[in-house]
Every structure is written in structure tokens, then in C-alpha cells.
Design a protein around this motif. Structure first.
Motif, PDB file in Angstrom:
ATOM      1  N   ASP A 119       5.769  -1.371  -0.347  1.00 22.15           N
ATOM      2  CA  ASP A 119       5.027  -1.484   0.916  1.00 22.15           C
ATOM      3  C   ASP A 119       5.907  -2.065   2.016  1.00 22.15           C
ATOM      4  O   ASP A 119       5.786  -1.679   3.190  1.00 22.15           O
ATOM      5  N   ALA A 120       6.823  -2.946   1.664  1.00 22.29           N
ATOM      6  CA  ALA A 120       7.679  -3.596   2.660  1.00 22.29           C
ATOM      7  C   ALA A 120       8.585  -2.594   3.373  1.00 22.29           C
ATOM      8  O   ALA A 120       8.945  -2.795   4.542  1.00 22.29           O
ATOM      9  N   VAL A 121       8.959  -1.532   2.684  1.00 28.18           N
ATOM     10  CA  VAL A 121       9.819  -0.512   3.313  1.00 28.18           C
ATOM     11  C   VAL A 121       9.014   0.727   3.703  1.00 28.18           C
ATOM     12  O   VAL A 121       9.582   1.762   4.047  1.00 28.18           O
ATOM     13  N   ARG A 122       7.688   0.611   3.609  1.00 28.05           N
ATOM     14  CA  ARG A 122       6.785   1.697   3.988  1.00 28.05           C
ATOM     15  C   ARG A 122       7.061   2.980   3.205  1.00 28.05           C
ATOM     16  O   ARG A 122       7.082   4.075   3.755  1.00 28.05           O
ATOM     17  N   GLY A 123       7.255   2.818   1.913  1.00 29.32           N
ATOM     18  CA  GLY A 123       7.432   3.977   1.059  1.00 29.32           C
ATOM     19  C   GLY A 123       6.191   4.842   1.040  1.00 29.32           C
ATOM     20  O   GLY A 123       5.064   4.337   1.080  1.00 29.32           O
ATOM     21  N   THR A 124       6.392   6.148   0.973  1.00 28.85           N
ATOM     22  CA  THR A 124       5.275   7.094   1.055  1.00 28.85           C
ATOM     23  C   THR A 124       5.005   7.840  -0.239  1.00 28.85           C
ATOM     24  O   THR A 124       3.914   8.365  -0.433  1.00 28.85           O
TER      25      THR A 124
ATOM     26  N   GLY B 234       3.450   4.533 -10.978  1.00 24.55           N
ATOM     27  CA  GLY B 234       3.113   5.183 -12.231  1.00 24.55           C
ATOM     28  C   GLY B 234       3.320   4.318 -13.451  1.00 24.55           C
ATOM     29  O   GLY B 234       3.496   3.089 -13.354  1.00 24.55           O
ATOM     30  N   PRO B 235       3.315   4.943 -14.625  1.00 28.40           N
ATOM     31  CA  PRO B 235       3.330   4.217 -15.899  1.00 28.40           C
ATOM     32  C   PRO B 235       4.495   3.235 -16.006  1.00 28.40           C
ATOM     33  O   PRO B 235       5.628   3.538 -15.614  1.00 28.40           O
ATOM     34  N   GLY B 236       4.179   2.061 -16.537  1.00 28.97           N
ATOM     35  CA  GLY B 236       5.191   1.052 -16.818  1.00 28.97           C
ATOM     36  C   GLY B 236       5.530   0.139 -15.675  1.00 28.97           C
ATOM     37  O   GLY B 236       6.196  -0.895 -15.878  1.00 28.97           O
ATOM     38  N   ALA B 237       5.083   0.477 -14.451  1.00 26.38           N
ATOM     39  CA  ALA B 237       5.453  -0.349 -13.298  1.00 26.38           C
ATOM     40  C   ALA B 237       4.790  -1.721 -13.346  1.00 26.38           C
ATOM     41  O   ALA B 237       5.423  -2.738 -13.013  1.00 26.38           O
ATOM     42  N   ASP B 238       3.526  -1.779 -13.749  1.00 22.02           N
ATOM     43  CA  ASP B 238       2.841  -3.076 -13.819  1.00 22.02           C
ATOM     44  C   ASP B 238       3.516  -3.988 -14.843  1.00 22.02           C
ATOM     45  O   ASP B 238       3.746  -5.186 -14.580  1.00 22.02           O
ATOM     46  N   GLU B 239       3.838  -3.442 -15.997  1.00 25.88           N
ATOM     47  CA  GLU B 239       4.498  -4.224 -17.032  1.00 25.88           C
ATOM     48  C   GLU B 239       5.883  -4.673 -16.574  1.00 25.88           C
ATOM     49  O   GLU B 239       6.329  -5.790 -16.869  1.00 25.88           O
ATOM     50  N   ALA B 240       6.572  -3.790 -15.827  1.00 24.47           N
ATOM     51  CA  ALA B 240       7.892  -4.156 -15.316  1.00 24.47           C
ATOM     52  C   ALA B 240       7.782  -5.277 -14.288  1.00 24.47           C
ATOM     53  O   ALA B 240       8.602  -6.208 -14.271  1.00 24.47           O
ATOM     54  N   SER B 241       6.781  -5.194 -13.412  1.00 23.06           N
ATOM     55  CA  SER B 241       6.580  -6.259 -12.420  1.00 23.06           C
ATOM     56  C   SER B 241       6.401  -7.603 -13.097  1.00 23.06           C
ATOM     57  O   SER B 241       6.967  -8.632 -12.685  1.00 23.06           O
ATOM     58  N   GLU B 242       5.599  -7.608 -14.157  1.00 25.28           N
ATOM     59  CA  GLU B 242       5.353  -8.858 -14.867  1.00 25.28           C
ATOM     60  C   GLU B 242       6.610  -9.363 -15.568  1.00 25.28           C
ATOM     61  O   GLU B 242       6.938 -10.558 -15.513  1.00 25.28           O
ATOM     62  N   ALA B 243       7.342  -8.443 -16.210  1.00 26.94           N
ATOM     63  CA  ALA B 243       8.538  -8.836 -16.943  1.00 26.94           C
ATOM     64  C   ALA B 243       9.635  -9.348 -16.013  1.00 26.94           C
ATOM     65  O   ALA B 243      10.384 -10.267 -16.357  1.00 26.94           O
TER      66      ALA B 243
ATOM     67  N   GLU C 167      20.391  -0.425 -17.659  1.00 29.44           N
ATOM     68  CA  GLU C 167      20.852  -1.068 -16.439  1.00 29.44           C
ATOM     69  C   GLU C 167      19.892  -0.819 -15.275  1.00 29.44           C
ATOM     70  O   GLU C 167      19.819  -1.609 -14.331  1.00 29.44           O
ATOM     71  N   VAL C 168      19.159   0.311 -15.334  1.00 28.96           N
ATOM     72  CA  VAL C 168      18.247   0.696 -14.255  1.00 28.96           C
ATOM     73  C   VAL C 168      16.926   1.135 -14.858  1.00 28.96           C
ATOM     74  O   VAL C 168      16.892   1.824 -15.884  1.00 28.96           O
ATOM     75  N   TRP C 169      15.836   0.736 -14.216  1.00 33.05           N
ATOM     76  CA  TRP C 169      14.521   1.275 -14.522  1.00 33.05           C
ATOM     77  C   TRP C 169      14.063   2.102 -13.328  1.00 33.05           C
ATOM     78  O   TRP C 169      14.292   1.716 -12.173  1.00 33.05           O
ATOM     79  N   ALA C 170      13.381   3.213 -13.590  1.00 30.12           N
ATOM     80  CA  ALA C 170      12.873   4.048 -12.505  1.00 30.12           C
ATOM     81  C   ALA C 170      11.434   4.434 -12.783  1.00 30.12           C
ATOM     82  O   ALA C 170      11.099   4.876 -13.890  1.00 30.12           O
ATOM     83  N   PHE C 171      10.578   4.257 -11.770  1.00 23.93           N
ATOM     84  CA  PHE C 171       9.148   4.523 -11.908  1.00 23.93           C
ATOM     85  C   PHE C 171       8.693   5.492 -10.823  1.00 23.93           C
ATOM     86  O   PHE C 171       9.213   5.496  -9.703  1.00 23.93           O
ATOM     87  N   PRO C 172       7.689   6.315 -11.149  1.00 24.01           N
ATOM     88  CA  PRO C 172       7.179   7.258 -10.145  1.00 24.01           C
ATOM     89  C   PRO C 172       6.304   6.578  -9.100  1.00 24.01           C
ATOM     90  O   PRO C 172       5.626   5.586  -9.383  1.00 24.01           O
ATOM     91  N   VAL C 173       6.354   7.141  -7.896  1.00 21.09           N
ATOM     92  CA  VAL C 173       5.467   6.723  -6.805  1.00 21.09           C
ATOM     93  C   VAL C 173       4.605   7.924  -6.436  1.00 21.09           C
ATOM     94  O   VAL C 173       5.123   8.997  -6.125  1.00 21.09           O
TER      95      VAL C 173
ATOM     96  N   GLY D 273       9.093 -10.504 -12.845  1.00 18.85           N
ATOM     97  CA  GLY D 273       8.634 -11.480 -11.867  1.00 18.85           C
ATOM     98  C   GLY D 273       8.789 -10.986 -10.451  1.00 18.85           C
ATOM     99  O   GLY D 273       9.028 -11.770  -9.522  1.00 18.85           O
ATOM    100  N   VAL D 274       8.655  -9.665 -10.279  1.00 21.26           N
ATOM    101  CA  VAL D 274       8.812  -9.033  -8.959  1.00 21.26           C
ATOM    102  C   VAL D 274       7.600  -8.158  -8.701  1.00 21.26           C
ATOM    103  O   VAL D 274       7.210  -7.363  -9.567  1.00 21.26           O
ATOM    104  N   ASP D 275       7.014  -8.266  -7.526  1.00 19.79           N
ATOM    105  CA  ASP D 275       5.891  -7.401  -7.151  1.00 19.79           C
ATOM    106  C   ASP D 275       6.457  -6.093  -6.625  1.00 19.79           C
ATOM    107  O   ASP D 275       6.823  -5.971  -5.451  1.00 19.79           O
ATOM    108  N   LEU D 276       6.551  -5.093  -7.484  1.00 17.50           N
ATOM    109  CA  LEU D 276       7.175  -3.820  -7.111  1.00 17.50           C
ATOM    110  C   LEU D 276       6.367  -3.075  -6.054  1.00 17.50           C
ATOM    111  O   LEU D 276       6.924  -2.432  -5.167  1.00 17.50           O
ATOM    112  N   LEU D 277       5.032  -3.167  -6.132  1.00 16.76           N
ATOM    113  CA  LEU D 277       4.208  -2.492  -5.132  1.00 16.76           C
ATOM    114  C   LEU D 277       4.410  -3.127  -3.761  1.00 16.76           C
ATOM    115  O   LEU D 277       4.483  -2.431  -2.737  1.00 16.76           O
ATOM    116  N   ALA D 278       4.555  -4.436  -3.712  1.00 20.84           N
ATOM    117  CA  ALA D 278       4.815  -5.111  -2.438  1.00 20.84           C
ATOM    118  C   ALA D 278       6.183  -4.718  -1.892  1.00 20.84           C
ATOM    119  O   ALA D 278       6.361  -4.553  -0.672  1.00 20.84           O
TER     120      ALA D 278
END
Length: 511
Positions: free
Chosen positions: A65-70, A46-55, A30-36, A57-62
Motif C-alpha cells: 500500500d505504501a508504494v500504491r501497488g495495483t 495470495g497464499p503464504g503472504a500472511d504467514e510470511a508477514s508473521e515470520a 534467498e527470495v520469497w515471492a507472493f502474488p498480488v 515481522g513485516v506487514d507486507l500488505l502495508a
């Protein structure tokens, strides 16, 4: 007579599993969690985030960045994802900061994931895939303990832990054993926290003894319980005096662990935990607001019971005997009075000049018994003993005193490994005269430098045995949810003790 209260069924910690696959390759989550990871050029995923973004259709890095995550440890960015035209079950993505990547940071990241996924069925995460040595275990412990909840509601708990956490992209051969050990450590903390949270209208000394018997049987321990008659026959005057004002008579609990292949030459450690199931202060009664947390004045005893139950799981190589003197400090016509003199096991006497300084009186009996009847290589006692310790160290650090440098060093190392912090306090000999009575061997109410004088009082009952005293009144209660701590009784102690006793040689330099 009122009916015995019935504790409702409680929730269980999350279940954990390992997988070499990435989250998008694992169905049903139900939830995926990736390291920052923080970086000078901006945080990285971290690992798997690029593949998740593609699967997805969401730019997770963007989205980050939109919420200014650190990427600071424990920071969580939530990204809801729609399921239109997709076969997977994921509804939410978490981007979780790991800070500098230390073991502590991963413990905090685990806690953050657990809090963000309550009432969810499952989460798959790659955070453990980039963890340092011991970091996978720390992540699991953090996730377990931050999931803790306790309830006594007719309608059931308000929230439940996430049911299952899958540690993805993990294929290290040692991960299975690290996971098993972490589950044992987290489970001991969970048990200790539960025991401390149970209300005192159920948690009598007899009930606490029954819990010790139950967990002892499950862990293959020998458990012995002294009732009031046996305590009187054998001279446990401190336990009897403290429990004498209550309709719920005191108990002494003994739990014996022996490692596989133990012989007569295998050394023994004794753990002693204060088991005051409720502390009114006795005739020196506490103010009402000071009693609100006193159902957990047996937290030291709970820590010992939980530790004993997990020793086999951490491959403890020495014999360990746990002693829990359990009593309820109440007000009645049979309560001990200021000015009373009591005789402890072994004959040493104490003048009771403060009935609210009761913990040291029951610990003294158990420690004297240990020295006389067990002859251990080391004694460690653990207790919510003095408000003075909280004044000295604040909210999150326990204090300790030691008469042996190697034992002190062992516990210092265990504190770093476990995340249960300690700070060494001095056994100041100049205060010794304050714990000396004019009419008895000792005075339980020295006053001034309260944590130190309490330790000095106890030191008289260990002779020349290597001894360490942990006073964690400072860390016994968490006022808010913070990292792996949940608001309420903290259950402090088992991780510290197990991190020490689970080492290859806990008595190195001692015995």
C-alpha cells in the motif's frame, strides 16, 4: 587464415522444482515471492503472504500500500527484509501482480520474477499455486525466457539467472507433467534465441549444421547434411546461388523425427526454416545499419532446429521432418548477380532481380524437395523474410499466409496457447502477375506488397499440399526487455510450432 572463434561457456536457465509447502516452511531460499491480486477494495496478497508477514515481522500488505501497488500483471514491489534474530535465509520479498489471472498474465509474472532475482541463488514463490489451467507452465516459460542472456566477454557474463525457482504450495498431480512440458517449451525458445544471437564469424552454414547434428543426436533424431557437392549434384540451384558469393559454402540440413510406435501410415509434417547465417544483401548490398541484425537472418532455421529437438518432450504424435537451407549471402566475384536466372530443385526457374530477396530462393529449393521426395501431409515454412511484414504488423506479431483453412485454424490456436502472436495475411491473387518473370518462371523481386508477393512466390513450390508460411521479420528482434522477450534476437517460433505439434491431433481436418 584466422583461427576459428571459440564461443565461451554460456549461462543456463534456472532450475525448477515443485513443493506442497509454503515459502516460510522451505529453508535456504534467498527470495520469497507472493502474488498480488487486484481487487475493488484494494489489492490482495495470495497464499503464504500472511504467514510470511508473521515470520518476518513485516506487514507486507502495508508495504504494498505504501508504494500504491495495483496488482497489474508483472508489477513488482520489492520489500527488503533484515535477518536479525531469524533463522531463515530470506533477504528479499517480492509482491508480484497477476492482473486478471490469465495465462498471459502469469507468463508475464514469471518474467517479472526472473528479472527481479538475477544473480540470486534461489526464489520460492506461491504464484503458480493460484494459476489457471496452463498457467503454471506459462509462469515457468516466462521465467525461463526472461532469464536469457548471452555473452562473449573475457570476464564472463555481467549477470546470471537466478539458479533455482521453487513453485510452492503446489500439490496437483498434473503439475509434474505441466512443468516438464513448460521446461521443454522454454528450453526450445532459449536454444532458438541462442542460435540467433551467435555472431556470424562463428555461425557459418557448416557450424549451424553441426549444431543440428549435435542436438539431433541428443534428441534421438536422424540428421542428414548436404554439402556443396551434393547440393550441386542434386540440383539445389537456389541454395547454391545464394551461397555462391561466400567463402563459407552452403548446407541443407534435414532432421527426421518419428513418434514412438510410428508406422508407414503415420502422416508427416515438414517444417522449413530459412537459414541465412548472415545477409549482406549480396550485390544489392544493404545499408550498414540494416546489416547490424543480420546475424539472426537464420532465425527461422534456428526455430526449426529447436523445435525438432523438443518434439519428443511434447509427445508429438506425427512424423516431422525439419529442413534448413543454410547459406551466407555475401559479396564477391562469385556472388549471384541481378538478372541471373537460377534453376531450383525440381526444375522451376527464377529470375534474380534483387539479390537481397534471397530467403525465398533457398526456401523454394527446400519446399520443392519436400513435395517431391517426402510427400507430406502439410508444409509449414518459417522465416525472417520481408521488411514489409514489420511495416504491416509492427514489432511483436508475426504474419502468416495459408492455403488451407484447417491448418490456419490449428496455428491460430497454437498462437493463443504459446504467446507467440500471429496475424493472418491474404494471398492476393491480383498480385500474381508481379511474381511472373518475362524470361523465367518466377521473379524474386516483385516489389510492392512485399510480404504478400513473397508468399505468392513461395506458393508455386508447394503444389496442392496444405501449406502455411510464417514471416516473422516483424518479431525477430526485440529492441528492449519486454515480458519474456529480452533485448536482441527473439528466438521466435518454437513455442508456436510446439504448441501446434504437441496437440493430440495436429493434422485434424488436414490429413
Amino acid at each position: 587464415m584466422a583461427a576459428t572463434p571459440q564461443l565461451p561457456p554460456q549461462v543456463s536457465p534456472p532450475q525448477f522444482a515443485l513443493s506442497p509447502a509454503l515459502p516460510h516452511q522451505i529453508g535456504g531460499a534467498e527470495v520469497w515471492a507472493f502474488p498480488v491480486l487486484p481487487d475493488e477494495g484494494g489489492p490482495l496478497l495470495g497464499p503464504g503472504a500472511d504467514e510470511a508477514s508473521e515470520a518476518l515481522g513485516v506487514d507486507l500488505l502495508a508495504a504494498l500500500d505504501a508504494v500504491r501497488g495495483t496488482g497489474r500483471a508483472g508489477e513488482v514491489t520489492t520489500v527488503p527484509v533484515a535477518s536479525v534474530d531469524r533463522d531463515d535465509d530470506v533477504r528479499l520479498v517480492l509482491l508480484v501482480g497477476v492482473g486478471d489471472g490469465s495465462v498471459t498474465d502469469f507468463r508475464r509474472a514469471g518474467a517479472a520474477v526472473a528479472r527481479a532475482t538475477k544473480d540470486r541463488a534461489s526464489v520460492v514463490t506461491t504464484l503458480a499455486a493460484i494459476a489457471p489451467d496452463e498457467g503454471l507452465g506459462a509462469f515457468v516459460v516466462g521465467a525461463m525466457l526472461a532469464s536469457f542472456t548471452f555473452h562473449w566477454r573475457s570476464t564472463g557474463p555481467r549477470e546470471r539467472p537466478v539458479a533455482r525457482i521453487v513453485l510452492a504450495d503446489v500439490s496437483d498431480d498434473g503439475a509434474d507433467s505441466e512443468l516438464a512440458r513448460a521446461i521443454a517449451l522454454g528450453g526450445a525458445g532459449w536454444r532458438s534465441r541462442t542460435l540467433a544471437t551467435v555472431p556470424a564469424n562463428l555461425k557459418t552454414p557448416a557450424w549451424l549444421a553441426d549444431q543440428a547434428v549435435e542436438v539431433g543426436e541428443a534428441a534421438g533424431l536422424e540428421v542428414t547434411v548436404w554439402d556443396g557437392a551434393r547440393l550441386e549434384a542434386e540440383g539445389f540451384g537456389g541454395i547454391l546461388a545464394v551461397g555462391g558469393g561466400s567463402v563459407n559454402p552452403p548446407r541443407l540440413i534435414r532432421m527426421d523425427y518419428a513418434p514412438p510406435g510410428a508406422s508407414r501410415r503415420t502422416p508427416t509434417v515438414v517444417l522449413v526454416g530459412k537459414g541465412i547465417t548472415f545477409d549482406s544483401g549480396g550485390l544489392d548490398i544493404k545499408p550498414s545499419e540494416s546489416m547490424l541484425t543480420m546475424k539472426r537472418d537464420m532465425s527461422g532455421g534456428g526455430a526449426v532446429i529447436a523445435t525438432m529437438a523438443a518434439l519428443r518432450d511434447v509427445d508429438c504424435p506425427v512424423r516431422v521432418i525439419g529442413l534448413v537451407p543454410a547459406a551466407e549471402n555475401s559479396v564477391s566475384g562469385s556472388a549471384m548477380r541481378p538478372g541471373d536466372v537460377i534453376t531450383h530443385f525440381g526444375g522451376r526457374t527464377s529470375e534474380v532481380n534483387n539479390t537481397d530477396a534471397e530467403g525465398r530462393l533457398v526456401l523454394a529449393d527446400a519446399m520443392a524437395y519436400a513435395v517431391s521426395e517426402i510427400a507430406p501431409a502439410a508444409i509449414v515454412d518459417i522465416a525472417t523474410l520481408t521488411g514489409a511484414m514489420k511495416v504491416a504488423l509492427g514489432q511483436w506479431t508475426g504474419g502468416y499466409f495459408a492455403n488451407h483453412e484447417a491448418l490456419a485454424a490449428q496455428v491460430e490456436s497454437a498462437a493463443v496457447a504459446s504467446g507467440e502472436n500471429v496475424w493472418r495475411m491474404p494471398l492476393v491473387k491480383d498480385y500474381e502477375e508481379r511474381v511472373t518473370s518475362k524470361i523465367a518462371d518466377g521473379d524474386n523481386a516483385a516489389g510492392g506488397a512485399g510480404a504478400i508477393t513473397a508468399a505468392l512466390f513461395l506458393q508455386h513450390f508447394v503444389g496442392d499440399v496444405p501449406w502455411l508460411h510464417v514471416d516473422f521479420a516483424s518479431a525477430a528482434e526485440s529492441p528492449v526487455d519486454r515480458h519474456e522477450w529480452t533485448a536482441g534476437p527473439s528466438g521466435y517460433g518454437p513455442r508456436l510450432l510446439l504448441a501446434w505439434l504437441g496437440t493430440e491431433d495436429p493434422l485434424e481436418g488436414i490429413a
